[in-house]
Design a protein around this motif. Structure first.
Motif: not given
Length: 275
Positions: A84-93
């Motif tokens: 969550r803190n890395m701010k990745f999108k829900s479809n990130s690798l």
């Protein structure tokens, strides 16, 4: 017209539920409450759970399921926070890499762990090469818990991540602005708001852990009997559908009670009291 279309579109799902959920459940109830000899009503199949062997298998299943659920929660929550803190999108690798094991056949993954944990397996071969003592946990409850944690961990990560990523960053910033430190922000803001994800993850891990028999068969070497193994033996080896169904009804009751217990504390997403 709209109602007719809705009924038409829902018909395939209704037929699926009828054929693969409702009818099998009714068959389990029917077999579990009738005698094998004459088909009369009886509770003897359910009373089989009171035998020392079956009772021991049931409580061992409950203990190992609780332990594996706890380990999954302790591992998955920090990992979900990091994602969550890395701010990745829900479809990130990166997120998909943690969820990908769900797409791989469970049996293959457990057999892989069997090859790793065997006395002459990959792990002990590596330890021997490094002149370290061997680890002999295969065919033990520890190996079964390890297999459960590995197999069901993605089911804990996904609901936790989906819940944590929806927490409004402004709420956390407001807590910091009001003087709350990281510890109080987590205990009073983040964790209460993530309770729906925690409850969902616990349910998704505990229920399959309680009912599993493949993991204990492979990593337990048929030496550690869980209640799932007892039921599987009644159906497959003894061909006694009545006894197997009776034990299944008891196990179903435990599953329903556990789901009711965790649902009691699930007040719905976003409704947790953060103050």
């Amino acid at each position: 017209m709209k109602k007719k279309n809705t009924i038409l579109l829902s018909t395939p799902y209704g037929l699926w539920m009828l054929g693969f959920t409702i009818i099998p459940l009714l068959m389990v109830v029917g077999y579990g409450l009738t005698s094998r000899s004459d088909g009369s009503f009886t509770l003897d199949n359910i009373r089989l759970i009171a035998s020392p062997e079956n009772r021991r298998a049931l409580w061992l299943s409950v203990r190992l399921s609780l332990l594996s659920t706890l380990f999954c929660l302790l591992i998955a929550y920090p990992l979900a926070m990091v994602l969550r803190n890395m701010k990745f999108k829900s479809n990130s690798l990166l997120v998909m890499l943690f969820i990908m094991p769900m797409w791989i056949n469970s049996l293959l993954r457990i057999v892989a762990w069997q090859n790793i944990l065997e006395r002459k397996g990959v792990l002990n071969t590596l330890l021997q090469f490094l002149h370290l003592p061997a680890v002999n946990i295969i065919n033990s409850p520890a190996a079964i818990v390890l297999g459960m944690v590995y197999d069901f961990l993605p089911f804990m990560i996904l609901p936790l991540y989906n819940t944590l990523v929806k927490i409004d960053e402004n709420v956390i910033n407001a807590a910091h602005d009001l003087g709350a430190g990281n510890f109080h922000t987590f205990t009073r803001i983040i964790f209460p708001l993530s309770i729906p994800g925690v409850i969902s993850g616990i349910t998704m891990v505990f229920v399959p852990s309680l009912t599993t028999f493949v993991i204990s068969d492979i990593l337990g070497g048929s030496k550690v009997l869980l209640i799932g193994n007892v039921i599987e033996q009644q159906f497959q080896k003894l061909a006694n559908w009545h006894s197997g169904s009776g034990l299944s009804l008891v196990l179903m009751l435990f599953v329903l009670l556990s789901m009711a217990l965790v649902a009691k504390y699930d007040k719905g997403e976003g409704s947790a009291n953060v103050w």
